[in-house]
Design an enzyme around this catalytic site. Sequence first.
Site: not given
Ligand code: 13P
Length: 338
Positions: A46, A136, A219
């Site tokens: 990772r 986030k 988002k």
């Molecule tokens: P994806 O673009 O693969 O959906 O992932 C974005 C993300 O941060 C999910 O929480």
Amino acid sequence: MKNPELKDTIQQLFAHGKGLLAMDESTGTCDKRFAANGIPQTIEMRRDYRGMLASTPGLNESIGGAILYDETIRQNTNAGIPIIEILNKAGIIPGIKVDKGAKSLAGFPGEKVTEGLDGLRERLAEYKKMGARFAKWRGVITIGDGLPTTACIKANAHALARYAALCQETGIVPIVEPEVLMDGDHTLQRSYDVSQETLRILFAELYLLRVDLEGIILKPSMVLAGSECAVQNSIDEVADATVNCFLSSVPAAVPVIAFLSGGQSPQIADAHLSAINKKYRGHLPWIVTFSFARAIQQPALEMWKGQEANIDKAQEILYRRAKYASAARLGEYSEVAE
Ligand code: 13P
């Protein structure tokens, strides 16, 4: 609560057609993707993978910020360089996923609520000291028979608002992520209705908890028919549904909408984002850009396969995918050119 630091960070993140690279998969999700590609699921792999992503030459041409996982923000590459330092040197602002995952919502079978509020103020202060300037938190909304319930949407909206207020108090820009999943056979209209309801409840809660809307990044998922729905819509239909839904539910005070890709192929995700920006150029109050994980990373992961010999090729692919996403932000992506 107004904090000029937040606006500053947002401006830097999204200057010159840029968007975000999400590389904040939890260990479980990252390992699942590694396993599917025959890559050993270890902390070293990772580290090598994330180190490779962060040090991709030219990535900063289209990526303004990268969302990291707790493991990564504390990690050094094999050569001993902190991954966060590589990003900072490239002018890519580091961000951090701070939620502790979506857990079953008691009393509501099939639905989830995201945990992680306890001790969040202290964790945010620590991440800020480490250099994170945005964060986030992802809430998950599932569409199904009788789902989502209003209770589930409200519980997630409340957690998102509490998280966002704490971030702003610390001078960290919150990415507010209410993901309406594309799993299932629901129609585009159903996705529209659920997304609209979710966003309206979310913004009521953000308002109630005194979150400064000018200091957040939204988002969301695009408005899409479920992946198992018999009718899959055209690129333009998705762009129209998404824009109409958001115009009816997202205040103009929000500076940026940065879509997740949600399991769409990179080409389709880019085509949708590009159509939104091309068709509605000059008619949207927000910057509409990307915060993709899979739609930027997946082809690079498949090329890398855990082999050092593949790093150059994998980075080249990552660089190109990020460029395409940035073109889509400007309404200039073309699958033909690709
Ligand atoms: P994806 O673009 O693969 O959906 O992932 C974005 C993300 O941060 C999910 O929480």
